[in-house]
Enzyme design. Structure first.
Site, short mmCIF file in Angstrom:
data_model
loop_
_atom_site.label_atom_id
_atom_site.label_comp_id
_atom_site.label_asym_id
_atom_site.label_seq_id
_atom_site.Cartn_x
_atom_site.Cartn_y
_atom_site.Cartn_z
N HIS A 155 33.36 61.37 48.41
CA HIS A 155 32.21 61.02 47.54
C HIS A 155 32.86 59.81 46.54
O HIS A 155 32.18 59.41 45.42
CB HIS A 155 32.06 62.16 46.68
CG HIS A 155 31.81 63.18 47.27
ND1 HIS A 155 30.24 63.42 47.84
CD2 HIS A 155 32.26 64.53 47.84
CE1 HIS A 155 30.40 64.76 48.47
NE2 HIS A 155 31.33 65.28 48.33
N SER A 276 33.76 30.72 43.02
CA SER A 276 32.30 30.54 42.59
C SER A 276 32.12 29.08 42.07
O SER A 276 33.01 28.48 41.56
CB SER A 276 32.36 31.49 41.04
OG SER A 276 31.36 31.10 40.36
N LYS A 282 37.01 33.38 39.86
CA LYS A 282 36.60 34.19 40.92
C LYS A 282 37.24 33.78 42.29
O LYS A 282 37.67 32.80 42.69
CB LYS A 282 34.96 34.11 41.20
CG LYS A 282 34.25 34.57 40.03
CD LYS A 282 34.29 35.94 39.74
CE LYS A 282 33.59 36.70 40.98
NZ LYS A 282 32.17 36.47 41.03
N GLU A 289 31.73 40.44 53.09
CA GLU A 289 30.36 40.72 52.73
C GLU A 289 29.42 40.09 53.82
O GLU A 289 28.27 40.72 53.94
CB GLU A 289 30.02 39.95 51.40
CG GLU A 289 30.75 40.54 50.11
CD GLU A 289 30.62 39.61 48.97
OE1 GLU A 289 29.91 38.68 48.91
OE2 GLU A 289 30.86 40.06 47.76
#
Length: 461
Positions: A155, A276, A282, A289
């Site tokens: 979980h 970024s 970043k 992704e």
């Protein structure tokens, strides 16, 4: 004029021709179309259906076309209906009499069915090679982390202590199944439909088994209607590819989490991350992704193929032209993702200390504390309740089980002794899980060796 134009009194409408054409995407099967035509021609000559002179000219013409396509001297005609018509028309330009005889005892229906099987057979081999590389990369990472303790989750909550090697090897097991699924698909794919004709074979005395042997196929398809209309293998392959992407996506999700500031379990190499345009701090896991996103695309390809086929009567229908773009897309996306994913995993850095710190603060040794009480004679449900109360106490008092004073332990149950600290040590918790399939370092090393043997057997199979 189209090779099939004898029945028609006028040229096909230009827009219809463009709509009907498939050469923009099926041109990639040119090698396989030529391979199938060569095998077919050899069979026609063997059976006395065409002359040896016809065969010599056909084989030379097809070999020349192949070489010229390979080196760029011959370009695909964008106005051709498909790759099959393009190659036959080009052959006929060079050897008019022999070229016109190549299509004897053959239909485009069984021809395209054969080409797609030959093409996907080669693609499966390529993808299996890429899967093998990814499994080796994961195994190499696992070998260095059989003693690196981390949280195992359920979980997405900290659950029990495992090792990073154990976690990585779970994915090796998944990709191994993917590899063997492709083997299974190959068994059903590698049979020849050629000789099925348009749908009802032919009156010529052809030798279908000879063609299958020439093409290194295991057998022929024994029903001509099924031979031209079956796309089960394409759906099966697309499903296998979707499974690969699903597994890549699951690992991508974990990588995305692990390299976040909240986890900091790993750091991706600069070559496999991006920045970024506005936030200079970043470091984004864009590869993971993108793989996660592309998995949706491949999963949808399976749905497209199933939906396309579900309403088609026997035998061939033009709807089936849609099989190629869809299957090619699934193949292309998997082949795009696997190599870059392997490189990303191979170059990532693992933060062992951070994994250890998170494992120490998550009460992931609570089960072992309950097991300690069971070994002291307590019923498991009573031990479970007592341990739960201990965890609640620790949370309220900003404590952890490893440093909780013994007198506090005894206030919950007198059977607790100093040996509880050894029993709930994270290292002990992991090392005692010696059951096959467990995370104990020596068990994990055994699992790695087992998998290496299995991969070696695949390589030599």
């Amino acid at each position: 004029m189209a090779l099939w134009a004898g029945r028609f009194k006028k040229e096909i409408n230009a827009n219809v021709n463009a709509f009907n054409s498939s050469i923009s995407f099926d041109a990639r099967m040119y090698k396989h179309d030529i391979m199938g035509s060569q095998a077919h021609a050899k069979m026609l000559a063997k059976q006395g259906i065409i002359s040896r002179q016809n065969l010599t000219e056909i084989l030379k013409g097809l070999n020349d076309i192949l070489c010229e396509l390979e080196n760029g001297d011959l370009l695909f005609d964008p106005h051709a209906e498909d790759i099959h018509m393009f190659i036959e028309a080009e052959l006929t330009k060079r050897y008019p009499e022999s070229g016109k005889k190549l299509h004897t005892a053959r239909s485009r229906n069984d021809q395209v069915a054969l080409d797609l099987r030959l093409y996907t057979r080669d693609e499966i081999k390529d993808i299996q090679g890429m899967l093998m590389e990814l499994m080796q990369v994961l195994i190499n990472q696992a070998k260095g982390h059989t003693h690196t303790i981390m949280c195992g989750y359920t979980h997405l909550q900290r659950a029990q202590p495992i090792t990073f090697a154990h976690h990585l090897m779970a994915y090796v097991e998944m990709f191994y199944r993917d590899y063997t699924r492709l083997d299974d698909c190959m068994k059903r794919l590698n049979v020849s439909p050629l000789g099925s004709g348009a749908l009802a074979t032919t009156t010529y005395p052809i030798d279908r088994h000879f063609v299958a042997q020439e093409l290194h196929m295991n057998d022929i398809m024994y029903n001509s209607l099924d031979g031209v209309s079956d796309r089960d293998y394409a759906i099966e392959l697309a499903n296998d590819l979707a499974m690969i992407m699903m597994h890549l996506s699951r690992l991508s999700e974990e990588i995305i989490l692990w390299c976040s500031w909240e986890f900091k379990y790993i750091e991706l190499d600069d070559a496999y991350a991006t920045g970024s345009s506005i936030m200079p701090q970043k470091k984004n896991p864009d590869i993971a992704e993108l793989v996660r996103g592309k998995s949706a695309r491949v999963i949808n390809d399976v749905s497209t193929l199933l939906t396309m086929m579900k309403g088609l009567p026997l035998a061939y229908n033009k709807d089936m032209q849609e099989d190629k773009e869809t299957l090619f897309d699934a193949i292309d996306q998997v082949k795009l993702c696997l190599p870059v994913f392997s490189d990303m995993i191979n170059t990532m850095k693992v933060n062992k200390q951070r994994m250890q710190e998170c494992a120490a603060k998550g009460f992931i040794n609570a089960t072992d504390c309950a097991d300690y009480l069971v070994k002291k004679g307590k019923a498991f449900r009573d031990a479970y309740k007592t341990t739960g109360q201990l965890v609640a106490y620790c949370i309220d008092h900003d404590e952890v089980l490893e440093t909780l004073p013994l007198d506090i332990y005894k206030s919950f149950d007198e059977v607790f002794e100093k040996d509880v600290y050894q029993a709930i040590s994270l290292l002990t918790c992991v090392e005692n899980r010696l059951v096959d399939g467990g995370p104990a370092p020596q068990t994990c090393q055994k699992a790695i060796k087992r998998m290496e043997k299995q991969l070696e057997a695949l390589n030599h199979g």
